[in-house]
Write a protein that holds these residues in place. Sequence first.
Motif, mmCIF file in Angstrom:
data_model
loop_
_atom_site.group_PDB
_atom_site.id
_atom_site.type_symbol
_atom_site.label_atom_id
_atom_site.label_comp_id
_atom_site.label_asym_id
_atom_site.label_seq_id
_atom_site.Cartn_x
_atom_site.Cartn_y
_atom_site.Cartn_z
ATOM 1 N N VAL A 146 0.837 -1.199 0.000
ATOM 2 C CA VAL A 146 0.000 0.000 0.000
ATOM 3 C C VAL A 146 0.870 1.246 0.000
ATOM 4 O O VAL A 146 1.984 1.249 0.519
ATOM 5 C CB VAL A 146 -0.942 0.026 1.222
ATOM 6 C CG1 VAL A 146 -1.923 -1.121 1.153
ATOM 7 C CG2 VAL A 146 -0.159 -0.046 2.523
ATOM 8 N N ARG A 147 0.328 2.300 -0.591
ATOM 9 C CA ARG A 147 1.006 3.593 -0.596
ATOM 10 C C ARG A 147 0.494 4.446 0.558
ATOM 11 O O ARG A 147 -0.669 4.328 0.941
ATOM 12 C CB ARG A 147 0.775 4.322 -1.920
ATOM 13 C CG ARG A 147 1.481 3.693 -3.113
ATOM 14 C CD ARG A 147 1.143 4.425 -4.405
ATOM 15 N NE ARG A 147 1.962 3.984 -5.517
ATOM 16 C CZ ARG A 147 1.741 2.903 -6.236
ATOM 17 N NH1 ARG A 147 0.683 2.143 -5.964
ATOM 18 N NH2 ARG A 147 2.539 2.562 -7.226
ATOM 19 N N PRO A 148 1.335 5.302 1.096
ATOM 20 C CA PRO A 148 0.871 6.172 2.185
ATOM 21 C C PRO A 148 -0.056 7.254 1.654
ATOM 22 O O PRO A 148 -0.142 7.483 0.441
ATOM 23 C CB PRO A 148 2.173 6.779 2.724
ATOM 24 C CG PRO A 148 3.087 6.787 1.538
ATOM 25 C CD PRO A 148 2.751 5.555 0.754
ATOM 26 N N GLU A 149 -0.746 7.906 2.562
ATOM 27 C CA GLU A 149 -1.671 8.973 2.169
ATOM 28 C C GLU A 149 -0.899 10.282 2.034
ATOM 29 O O GLU A 149 -1.005 11.182 2.860
ATOM 30 C CB GLU A 149 -2.796 9.082 3.187
ATOM 31 C CG GLU A 149 -3.697 7.850 3.217
ATOM 32 C CD GLU A 149 -4.849 8.003 4.183
ATOM 33 O OE1 GLU A 149 -4.937 9.056 4.843
ATOM 34 O OE2 GLU A 149 -5.654 7.056 4.289
ATOM 35 N N VAL A 150 -0.138 10.365 0.961
ATOM 36 C CA VAL A 150 0.644 11.555 0.618
ATOM 37 C C VAL A 150 0.184 12.017 -0.755
ATOM 38 O O VAL A 150 -0.014 11.179 -1.647
ATOM 39 C CB VAL A 150 2.159 11.239 0.596
ATOM 40 C CG1 VAL A 150 2.962 12.455 0.155
ATOM 41 C CG2 VAL A 150 2.634 10.765 1.950
ATOM 42 N N PRO A 151 -0.023 13.309 -0.963
ATOM 43 C CA PRO A 151 -0.406 13.779 -2.297
ATOM 44 C C PRO A 151 0.573 13.284 -3.361
ATOM 45 O O PRO A 151 1.789 13.314 -3.164
ATOM 46 C CB PRO A 151 -0.362 15.304 -2.161
ATOM 47 C CG PRO A 151 -0.627 15.550 -0.707
ATOM 48 C CD PRO A 151 0.027 14.420 0.019
ATOM 49 N N ASN A 152 0.040 12.795 -4.462
ATOM 50 C CA ASN A 152 0.828 12.295 -5.587
ATOM 51 C C ASN A 152 1.604 11.026 -5.254
ATOM 52 O O ASN A 152 2.603 10.703 -5.904
ATOM 53 C CB ASN A 152 1.796 13.368 -6.110
ATOM 54 C CG ASN A 152 1.088 14.628 -6.541
ATOM 55 O OD1 ASN A 152 0.062 14.566 -7.224
ATOM 56 N ND2 ASN A 152 1.599 15.778 -6.140
ATOM 57 N N ALA A 153 1.138 10.272 -4.263
ATOM 58 C CA ALA A 153 1.827 9.035 -3.901
ATOM 59 C C ALA A 153 1.850 8.039 -5.050
ATOM 60 O O ALA A 153 2.704 7.141 -5.080
ATOM 61 C CB ALA A 153 1.163 8.405 -2.676
ATOM 62 N N ASP A 154 0.931 8.187 -6.007
ATOM 63 C CA ASP A 154 0.912 7.282 -7.147
ATOM 64 C C ASP A 154 2.144 7.436 -8.030
ATOM 65 O O ASP A 154 2.411 6.579 -8.886
ATOM 66 C CB ASP A 154 -0.355 7.519 -7.986
ATOM 67 C CG ASP A 154 -0.472 8.957 -8.479
ATOM 68 O OD1 ASP A 154 -0.292 9.874 -7.659
ATOM 69 O OD2 ASP A 154 -0.735 9.148 -9.668
ATOM 70 N N LEU A 155 2.919 8.500 -7.829
ATOM 71 C CA LEU A 155 4.171 8.660 -8.574
ATOM 72 C C LEU A 155 5.240 7.692 -8.078
ATOM 73 O O LEU A 155 6.219 7.433 -8.778
ATOM 74 C CB LEU A 155 4.700 10.098 -8.450
ATOM 75 C CG LEU A 155 3.836 11.210 -9.044
ATOM 76 C CD1 LEU A 155 4.439 12.570 -8.706
ATOM 77 C CD2 LEU A 155 3.697 11.038 -10.548
#
Length: 485
Positions: A146-155
């Motif tokens: 899982v990715r953290p809840e950071v803006p633009n984490a999908d990068l």
Amino acid sequence: MADFDYDLFVIGGGSGGVRAARVAAGEAGAKVALAEEDRYGGTCVIRGCVPKKLMVFASEYAEVVEDAANYGWRLQEGPFDWPSFRARLNTELDRLEGVYRSLLKNSGVDSFDARATIKDAHTVALSTGETFTAKHILVATGGRPVRPEVPNADLGLVSDDIFHMEELPKRILIVGGGYIACEFACILHGLGVEVTQYYRGAQVLRGFDEEARGLISDAMNERGIDLHLGTDIVAMRCATEEDLAGHDANGIPMGAAVQEADYVEEDNSNPDGPIWVKSTNGKTRIFDKVFFATGRAPNTPEMGLEEVGVKLGRKGEIEVDDYSQTAVPSIYAIGDVTDRVNLTPVAIREGMAFVETVFKGNPTPVDHDLIPSAIFTQPEFGTVGLSEEQAREQEPIEVYSTSFRPMQTAFAGRPDRVLMKLVVSQESRKVLGCHIVAPNAGEMIQLAGIAVKMGATKEDFDRTVAVHPTMSEEIVTMRKPTRSA
């Protein structure tokens, strides 16, 4: 009794699910089906243990040339060829997936390459439109990063993505301090990548023995991994031309003005380009890639589990009893999807216990006590039983510990250190925990794990003659406790 299409329907083609399916069919004579929506072999074979360990092996060759020179050999150093290694890696993974498919076929298991959901206590629906009934359903769908809840984490990348990179980045930021983060920090550094690691905690490898994790952290720094503790990402986006102009060739800002760059209008149209990152200490940096190793979650969404009465925990894990049975008597679950002990050999053991319980008339609870494990950092970390901190909270203990430079690397002029440690009960004299930080610690801890599982005492270790000269002989030669608590 109602008629069913199958005695058992397994959802998930990883190590645990495949083992349960083929043993139920091959040894217990059950009529079994299995559905897998991705590649057979699961996380371990396709996206985890196996490709990671092969990358560990590849990364360890980085020091061979220099070490060999100190032993009298003259070898030619060259750059690491990622495309060549990756092609060979994919060939091996294809071979292993074929082995898993053959194991199922040869055991008489019907396999479906489809996503499965649960419609009721005895019914499974496939994405192909087919529906089957089964007396028992076994969920073995594993977990996912899982990715953290950071803006633009999908990068950012996650562990599944590492093996698919077309080329290695020059600079990478790894976010996280668990075993996946630390393993890949060592791997990528060994392959020639400039590695920076952010971890928000005070020390990496939380939950493991404090002395061991401290040595590993020091070793990572010593090797050149830029490890920042107490640090996390607060913002990230695609780097702009202004960002690139304001940072040097190493991605480090050249002036105070660039610190204001996080206020520019975001343009994330080039997700494969350099990534601008701002950390909790207020500093900015540009990396070629950002890799999130910040946790995993069970693969339970949109499976229909709660709708049929299966209870899920806070993280989405399936709640089961000691026999891997859910709140719905006909539905069982094993492996990472239950978030008990997330290790491949444990999932396999859980699958075997399930077959014994359900198909062989031998109720077998799962044994999660004293499980040995290894973390493939450099050096490796092998551990079984309680950490010193855990044992101290439980009862009075003695600690036997030694740290030294091993012969092989000391002769080659490297500063590497290893750790051998036993945690012993003062009352029973049993070895409560064994912790090894050393090259090939994973191989050593497997054998030490047998002794600890059998309830060996410190005196049993003392009576064992040392194998000399080896690193592991220190486990049986420590006579005086380092400390008591």
